[in-house]
Design an enzyme around this catalytic site. Structure first.
Site, PDB file in Angstrom:
ATOM      1  N   GLU A  41       0.724  -1.077   0.303  1.00 37.36           N
ATOM      2  CA  GLU A  41       0.232  -0.550  -0.086  1.00 37.36           C
ATOM      3  C   GLU A  41       0.894   1.462   0.040  1.00 37.36           C
ATOM      4  O   GLU A  41       1.884   1.184   0.947  1.00 37.36           O
ATOM      5  CB  GLU A  41      -0.618   0.020   1.417  1.00 37.36           C
ATOM      6  CG  GLU A  41      -2.068   1.353   1.286  1.00 37.36           C
ATOM      7  CD  GLU A  41      -2.849   1.099   2.449  1.00 37.36           C
ATOM      8  OE1 GLU A  41      -3.480   1.878   2.699  1.00 37.36           O
ATOM      9  OE2 GLU A  41      -2.661   0.082   3.382  1.00 37.36           O
ATOM     10  N   LYS A 112      -9.070   2.884  -2.358  1.00 35.57           N
ATOM     11  CA  LYS A 112      -9.345   2.219  -1.072  1.00 35.57           C
ATOM     12  C   LYS A 112     -10.922   2.956  -0.812  1.00 35.57           C
ATOM     13  O   LYS A 112     -11.114   3.826  -0.944  1.00 35.57           O
ATOM     14  CB  LYS A 112      -8.226   2.268  -0.232  1.00 35.57           C
ATOM     15  CG  LYS A 112      -8.275   1.407   1.571  1.00 35.57           C
ATOM     16  CD  LYS A 112      -7.418   1.869   1.659  1.00 35.57           C
ATOM     17  CE  LYS A 112      -6.918   1.837   3.874  1.00 35.57           C
ATOM     18  NZ  LYS A 112      -6.544   1.947   3.876  1.00 35.57           N
ATOM     19  N   TYR A 118      -8.428   5.622  13.541  1.00 32.45           N
ATOM     20  CA  TYR A 118      -8.121   4.992  15.047  1.00 32.45           C
ATOM     21  C   TYR A 118      -7.073   5.167  15.128  1.00 32.45           C
ATOM     22  O   TYR A 118      -6.046   4.372  14.177  1.00 32.45           O
ATOM     23  CB  TYR A 118      -9.523   3.602  14.377  1.00 32.45           C
ATOM     24  CG  TYR A 118      -8.575   2.472  13.899  1.00 32.45           C
ATOM     25  CD1 TYR A 118      -7.357   1.115  14.779  1.00 32.45           C
ATOM     26  CD2 TYR A 118      -9.309   1.962  12.891  1.00 32.45           C
ATOM     27  CE1 TYR A 118      -6.722   0.812  13.600  1.00 32.45           C
ATOM     28  CE2 TYR A 118      -8.657   1.131  11.909  1.00 32.45           C
ATOM     29  CZ  TYR A 118      -7.391   0.394  12.739  1.00 32.45           C
ATOM     30  OH  TYR A 118      -7.573  -0.979  10.840  1.00 32.45           O
ATOM     31  N   CYS A 148      -5.428  -3.151   1.753  1.00 34.22           N
ATOM     32  CA  CYS A 148      -5.324  -3.138   3.465  1.00 34.22           C
ATOM     33  C   CYS A 148      -7.194  -3.296   3.932  1.00 34.22           C
ATOM     34  O   CYS A 148      -7.264  -4.337   4.048  1.00 34.22           O
ATOM     35  CB  CYS A 148      -4.965  -1.521   3.538  1.00 34.22           C
ATOM     36  SG  CYS A 148      -3.974  -2.269   6.072  1.00 34.22           S
ATOM     37  N   SER A 182      -0.195  -2.823   6.695  1.00 38.16           N
ATOM     38  CA  SER A 182      -0.696  -3.503   7.572  1.00 38.16           C
ATOM     39  C   SER A 182       0.357  -2.841   9.359  1.00 38.16           C
ATOM     40  O   SER A 182       1.302  -3.779   9.300  1.00 38.16           O
ATOM     41  CB  SER A 182      -1.113  -4.026   8.587  1.00 38.16           C
ATOM     42  OG  SER A 182      -1.546  -5.205   9.282  1.00 38.16           O
ATOM     43  N   GLY A 309      22.493   7.450  28.096  1.00 38.38           N
ATOM     44  CA  GLY A 309      23.043   7.254  29.751  1.00 38.38           C
ATOM     45  C   GLY A 309      22.819   6.200  29.656  1.00 38.38           C
ATOM     46  O   GLY A 309      22.083   5.609  30.278  1.00 38.38           O
ATOM     47  N   SER A 311      23.266   3.776  33.469  1.00 42.62           N
ATOM     48  CA  SER A 311      22.917   4.257  34.799  1.00 42.62           C
ATOM     49  C   SER A 311      23.003   2.679  35.411  1.00 42.62           C
ATOM     50  O   SER A 311      23.526   2.693  36.502  1.00 42.62           O
ATOM     51  CB  SER A 311      21.171   4.092  35.413  1.00 42.62           C
ATOM     52  OG  SER A 311      20.952   3.237  34.775  1.00 42.62           O
ATOM     53  N   GLY A 312      23.540   1.486  35.161  1.00 38.83           N
ATOM     54  CA  GLY A 312      23.303   0.639  35.427  1.00 38.83           C
ATOM     55  C   GLY A 312      22.452   0.016  36.146  1.00 38.83           C
ATOM     56  O   GLY A 312      21.824  -1.512  36.880  1.00 38.83           O
ATOM     57  N   ASP A 315      16.454  -0.616  31.853  1.00 39.63           N
ATOM     58  CA  ASP A 315      16.190  -0.062  31.274  1.00 39.63           C
ATOM     59  C   ASP A 315      17.260   0.129  30.067  1.00 39.63           C
ATOM     60  O   ASP A 315      17.127   0.432  28.611  1.00 39.63           O
ATOM     61  CB  ASP A 315      15.460   1.112  31.848  1.00 39.63           C
ATOM     62  CG  ASP A 315      14.172   0.719  32.465  1.00 39.63           C
ATOM     63  OD1 ASP A 315      13.690  -0.138  31.780  1.00 39.63           O
ATOM     64  OD2 ASP A 315      13.863   1.445  33.005  1.00 39.63           O
ATOM     65  N   ASN A 392      15.606  16.364  40.701  1.00 36.59           N
ATOM     66  CA  ASN A 392      15.549  16.536  39.369  1.00 36.59           C
ATOM     67  C   ASN A 392      16.678  17.502  38.885  1.00 36.59           C
ATOM     68  O   ASN A 392      17.501  17.001  37.448  1.00 36.59           O
ATOM     69  CB  ASN A 392      13.888  17.359  39.253  1.00 36.59           C
ATOM     70  CG  ASN A 392      12.726  16.776  38.986  1.00 36.59           C
ATOM     71  OD1 ASN A 392      13.222  15.214  39.164  1.00 36.59           O
ATOM     72  ND2 ASN A 392      12.004  17.027  39.349  1.00 36.59           N
TER      73      ASN A 392
END
Length: 560
Positions: A41, A112, A118, A148, A182, A309, A311-312, A315, A392
């Protein structure tokens, strides 16, 4: 008839590169005696083009690309997706269209019908829906071509005004073809397979389904194109997250000579988005989606090097491993920035991680910078107790340092925040929420742990201590995430019900969650919308990611 599919990775608005890629696929298909090749598409311009469609120059370039492509169609049929001007009907200026190119001419144009509005889609903003439906005659076959979303209505949804395939069936087609873009999410692949199967079972025709592959900023397309026989057996499956040009011969009696890969009775039934407290990940697919998201973002933006960064913590460790896979370890620089509250083992863990990955890293202690901030602020802060303000300052100091290095050496900063943190506002604007791309922003905390275990599936890359230790921002003595947030194993389930499943508080409480905990969690989500509104693009892997697919008012009163 030999019919090929071209599952390719396009670049939005890069008509020169897209056209070259399409022509190369046509030439490959011709060398393998293909009669027809099908693309995805809006492949000519890339999907989703969004407001580029409002530029007349963009549409002109798309038509010029079609003119170039059709010069290669002297002995092959080509189905390509591109915007088409609406010259006949009232309404919007464009259709989302498929062009049949053959003998160096445009032989047919299909529009189409069902324009999704949505989540990440907003096609009704730009396109007019189809007004007519015609089967295409090509080399003795009658092709029912849809785009689609047009196959996602089987005539049983009152929200749709028509069912395109029902209308096309009146003209007795021989096979179905769908050009699709898709997107991937970790619940969608089986749903997509099920809806294609449902079409084949209803209409009793073979299906050639061509899906896009590649990442466009936050949206990842996984490919996974299919060829089904008329009995809903899968005859060919294209790989996920890979470009490929391949096909099969459709016999005169609409059968295939190839072996069945997956029988119809082995396929999932047509149940879209079944209710789950929180789904387990198909972890290799999510990993591949994130790697592709990083790689394509950098390649398509002409970036080459990343910084983050380190950090250990879990994440940053997972983000670093993903980035090294996507870009090459030598192109990913980790900056360790311990504060007075960082534990020595966190620094050691981060160093060990970079040594395991073989990526460059630096250590910058922020104690002196942090204390200079406090000294300058002392006349204003007076003797007020330690609070989030001091926390912070540490985070924003790190943000300043890593952005300074990024600016000096042309790096792009990868953000490491996970979805649980972003949902609850557990992050610092202009500090740990800084970045050019959010890698884990659509993965809940417990899903990040799943990714870490997957990364370590063959050998220990992420040090075991990073996975085992209690998560902490280390911005004050002995701090743990659990001081500020509910246990992630419970929190993530509540968040999934609210964000992905769109359940209200009473519905979530009825599932057995503590009333006060639900109220507290949902309030945190809603009062922190202003933070997420300033966040960078996030690679989308879930059914409902923060960003373009979730538009919640910042000043709304709901549940606050």
């Amino acid at each position: 008839m030999n019919i090929f599919l071209a599952q390719q990775n396009y670049h939005i608005g890069n008509f020169e590169a897209n056209t070259k890629k399409i022509i190369e696929a046509i030439n490959e298909a011709k060398s393998r005696n293909a009669d027809l090749i099908i693309f995805s598409e809006l492949c000519v311009c890339g999907y989703p083009p969004r407001d580029f469609l409002e530029f007349e120059d963009f549409i002109e370039k798309s038509y010029r690309a079609l003119d170039e492509i059709k010069q290669y169609t002297e002995n092959i049929g080509v189905l390509v997706g591109a915007p088409a001007r609406n010259l006949q009907y009232d309404g919007k200026d464009l259709f989302n269209a498929v062009f049949l190119l053959h003998e160096k001419e445009i032989k047919a144009e299909i529009h189409k019908t069902l324009l999704p509005t949505y989540d990440v889609f907003d096609e009704d903003r730009y396109f007019e829906p189809a007004y007519e439906w015609n089967v295409i005659e090509f080399r003795g076959k009658r092709l029912a071509v849809t785009i689609c979303e047009d196959i996602w209505n089987l005539g049983d949804n009152p929200l749709y005004r028509v069912c395109p395939m029902d209308l096309l069936m009146e003209q007795q087609p021989d096979l179905m073809i769908n050009l699709s873009a898709s997107p991937f999410d970790y619940t969608h692949y089986e749903d997509r397979k099920a809806i294609i199967k449902a079409n084949v079972l209803k209409y009793k025709l073979p299906m050639f389904y061509c899906n896009a592959v590649g990442s466009q900023t936050e949206i990842v397309f996984d490919g996974g194109s299919f060829i089904f026989d008329k009995d809903a057996n899968i005859i060919k499956v294209f790989p996920l997250f890979e470009e490929i040009v391949d096909g099969l011969k459709l016999n005169a009696d609409n059968t295939f000579s190839e072996s069945i890969i997956e029988k119809a009775d082995e396929l999932p039934t047509h149940e879209l988005n079944p209710e789950r407290l929180i789904p387990s990940l198909n972890i290799d697919e999510v990993y591949s989606a994130l790697v592709m998201g990083i790689r394509d973002y950098f390649n398509k933006m002409n970036f080459s090097k990343a910084i983050l960064g380190s950090s250990g913590g879990i994440d940053s460790a997972v983000t670093l491993a993903l980035a090294c896979d996507a870009l090459g370890a030598e192109n990913v620089r980790a900056i360790l920035m311990p504060s007075p509250y960082s534990t020595s083992h966190s620094v050691d863990d981060a160093v060990e991680l970079s040594k395991n990955l073989n990526n460059p890293y630096d250590i910058i202690h922020i104690k002196n910078i942090y204390e200079s901030f406090l000294q300058e602020l002392k006349p204003i802060f007076n003797d007020l107790p330690f609070s989030v303000a001091e926390e912070n300052i540490q985070s924003r100091t790190r943000g300043n340092l890593v952005m300074a290095i990024a600016n000096k050496f042309n790096y792009i900063l990868l953000n490491t925040s996970n979805k649980s943190e972003l949902a609850t506002g557990y992050g610092t604007l202009y500090g740990d929420m800084a970045g050019g791309l959010g890698v884990l922003g659509d993965c809940y905390k417990m899903q990040v742990y799943e990714l870490a275990k997957y990364i370590n599936r063959e050998k220990e890359i992420i040090p075991r201590h990073i996975i085992d230790k209690a998560p902490s921002a280390e911005l004050r003595p002995n701090q743990k995430d659990s001081d500020s947030l509910p246990d992630y194993s419970i929190l993530d389930q509540i968040l999934y019900q609210y964000i992905e499943q769109r359940k209200g508080p009473n519905e979530i409480k009825s599932l057995g969650f503590d009333t006060a905990l639900v109220d507290r969690t949902l309030k945190l989500v809603n009062i922190n919308e202003y933070k997420r509104n300033q966040f960078c693009p996030i690679i989308r892997v879930s059914p409902k990611a923060f960003g373009v697919g979730r538009r919640v008012p910042i000043v709304g009163k709901y549940l606050i």
